[in-house]
Structures are given as structure tokens and as C-alpha cells.
Design an enzyme around this catalytic site. Structure first.
Site, PDB file in Angstrom:
ATOM      1  N   ASP A   1     117.942 -32.154 104.694  1.00  0.00           N
ATOM      2  CA  ASP A   1     118.651 -32.901 105.732  1.00  0.00           C
ATOM      3  C   ASP A   1     119.815 -32.064 106.266  1.00  0.00           C
ATOM      4  O   ASP A   1     120.651 -31.579 105.504  1.00  0.00           O
ATOM      5  CB  ASP A   1     119.171 -34.209 105.142  1.00  0.00           C
ATOM      6  CG  ASP A   1     119.729 -35.152 106.190  1.00  0.00           C
ATOM      7  OD1 ASP A   1     119.325 -35.042 107.364  1.00  0.00           O
ATOM      8  OD2 ASP A   1     120.559 -36.017 105.830  1.00  0.00           O
TER       9      ASP A   1
ATOM     10  N   GLY B   1     121.842 -41.629 111.510  1.00  0.00           N
ATOM     11  CA  GLY B   1     122.920 -42.611 111.558  1.00  0.00           C
ATOM     12  C   GLY B   1     122.408 -44.029 111.586  1.00  0.00           C
ATOM     13  O   GLY B   1     122.859 -44.855 112.379  1.00  0.00           O
TER      14      GLY B   1
END
EC number: 4.1.2.13
Length: 284
Positions: A82, A210
Site C-alpha cells: 500500500d 480513504g
């Protein structure tokens, strides 16, 4: 089926219009909880490794555990880097056994982002590893839990998305359309029209970063609009902390460590399963 690539795990999601949950892991409990959730449901999941995990004291043992646990899993698991901060970090993840990497050049000028992403794609694809990259920029530093506001001037431009996908050969594209890393400051306001335009213009799966802080209705609308991978961590982290704090308070601090461990593990499993359901994840 256990270890799979991002391309493999997202292809049916793109075809059938659902999203696969992607959760960051920073310790053994998170890894176990996320994979157990996948095994209990029989659904695919993306286990994400943050770049700073390579520099932690227990890094070697943790990386070995992740890969071993994934290979024993009774569900499809993509092992994903990530927010790779550099080309070298992406290569490091490939050597560590990740089946997918994200190179995050979203703060770079478009041409530099394209060039560096292209380099990662060339090496990763030669190793059978998928690549995710980002155009536009999701607000707030990764890992932040401070309140943040989405900045429209950083949203993904549809024409840039087309240029980027065609020039790099990536397998998945992360876009910015109103989400933030960490916790929202104020009410989320996602640009679903922008999402629809991008989805109609590119042929790779789309990724939403997010994810924490959105109402369930926004998640479902984003998936219906073409999002195929949703990164979700802050919400899981805060819920896990809250469950442990509750146990400590209820026992006046006299609980055993193993009980806290079990509470954290069960919370991770429950949150992961809940998000999989909301995202409409289907078996591969």
C-alpha cells in the site's frame, strides 16, 4: 486458492460490479483477523502491507508470517504493498512476496508519475505481480487520524486518467473524488459524476482510498458507480482500540493480555466481514 494477484482478484469485481475490501496490516493480529474474515465468509480480500512495515524491528518475522498465512488460507488473498513511496520500495515488496504493489506518485507531476509508474510496471509484470497507481491525490498523509478535508483541486481529472492508464499499462487505478485518509472533518461530499466519467473512459478497475468515515450509502453508491477496490483501515483501527479500551474499563484494568488480544482479533474479524457485505463482495 490462496495467494492471487490484484489483477486476478479485481477482474471479476470489475465484470460483476462489486468491490473487494482492502485492509492494512501492521501486526500479527490484524493479519490473522483479516484472513479469518475471508475464510469465514469464503470471500476474497486484499491484505495490504504499508511501506514502513519493512523498517520495523520484527519486520522479517512479520513478513514471513504474512506470506505463510496467506498460502495456507482457505480464501483468495491478494498480498499488496500500500502506497509504495518509491520504485525501490515496490521492488522490495516484490522480493518479499507481494503479489501486487501500489506505486504512489500522486504528488509528482503527471509526466514524472507516468515514467516512474511505467518502470514499476515493467519489472512487476515480468515477475507476475500486479500494479496499482494513483492519479489525483487523496487528502491527508497516509496513516493520519487527524481530521481532513477533501480538496477539489486535487481530484482526478478524467482526461489525465485516460492518458495515465494508456501510458503505463497499470492493472488498477486509484482516483481522488472526495475521500480523505484518516478521519473526515465535516460531512463527506463525493463527486459521483466525476467517478462515472472516469469509469466510462478507462477499462481498468478503479480504487477508492480513504474509505473510513463514509456512510454506508456512499459506499454502496461508489460501488454501483464503478469502484472495485476500497481501502479501509482507520475505521477498523479505531473500533479495535475502542473495544480494548472498553474491556480495560469494565475490568478496572484487571483483564489479561490474552483477553485483550482476543477482543482485538474478534473486532477485526467483525469489521472486515461488515465491510465485505457493504461492498457487495462476491466469491471468486
Amino acid at each position: 486458492m490462496s495467494l492471487v494477484t490484484l489483477k486476478e482478484i479485481l477482474a471479476p469485481a470489475n465484470e460483476k460490479n462489486y468491490a473487494v475490501a482492502a485492509f492494512d496490516t501492521m501486526d500479527f493480529t490484524l493479519t490473522e483477523g483479516i484472513i479469518e474474515a475471508a475464510e469465514q465468509t469464503g470471500l476474497p480480500v486484499i491484505l495490504m502491507l504499508p511501506g514502513f512495515a519493512f523498517d520495523r524491528q520484527e519486520a522479517d518475522a512479520f513478513l514471513d508470517f504474512n506470506l505463510s498465512r496467506i498460502k495456507k488460507a482457505k480464501a483468495p488473498i491478494c498480498y499488496h504493498l500500500d502506497h509504495g513511496a518509491s520504485i525501490e520500495e515496490c521492488y522490495r515488496a516484490i522480493h518479499a512476496g507481494c503479489s501486487s504493489v501500489m506505486f504512489d506518485g500522486s504528488k509528482l507531476p503527471l509526466e514524472e508519475n507516468i515514467e516512474k509508474t511505467r518502470q514499476v510496471v515493467k519489472v512487476a509484470h515480468a515477475c507476475g505481480v500486479s500494479v496499482e497507481a494513483e492519479i489525483g491525490h487523496v487528502a491527508a498523509p497516509e496513516g493520519s487520524v487527524e481530521g481532513s478535508v477533501a480538496k477539489e483541486d486535487l481530484f482526478t481529472r478524467p482526461e489525465d486518467a485516460v492518458t495515465f492508464v494508456e501510458a503505463t499499462g497499470i492493472d488498477a487505478l486509484a482516483i481522488a473524488f472526495g475521500t480523505v485518509h484518516g478521519v473526515y472533518k465535516g460531512k463527506p461530499n463525493l463527486d459521483f459524476e466525476r467517478l462515472a466519467r472516469i469509469k466510462s473512459m478507462v477499462d481498468v478497475p478503479l480504487v477508492m482510498h480513504g474509505g473510513s468515515g463514509l456512510p454506508e450509502s456512499d459506499f454502496r453508491k461508489a460501488v454501483a458507480g464503478g469502484i472495485n477496490k476500497i481501502n479501509f483501515f482507520t475505521g477498523m483501527s479505531l473500533a479495535t482500540i475502542a473495544s480494548m479500551r472498553k474491556m480495560i474499563d469494565e475490568t478496572d484494568g484487571r483483564c489479561r493480555y490474552v483477553n485483550l488480544f482476543d477482543t482485538a482479533l474478534n473486532t477485526v474479524i467483525d469489521i472486515a466481514k461488515e465491510q465485505m457485505e457493504i461492498f457487495g463482495t462476491q466469491p471468486m
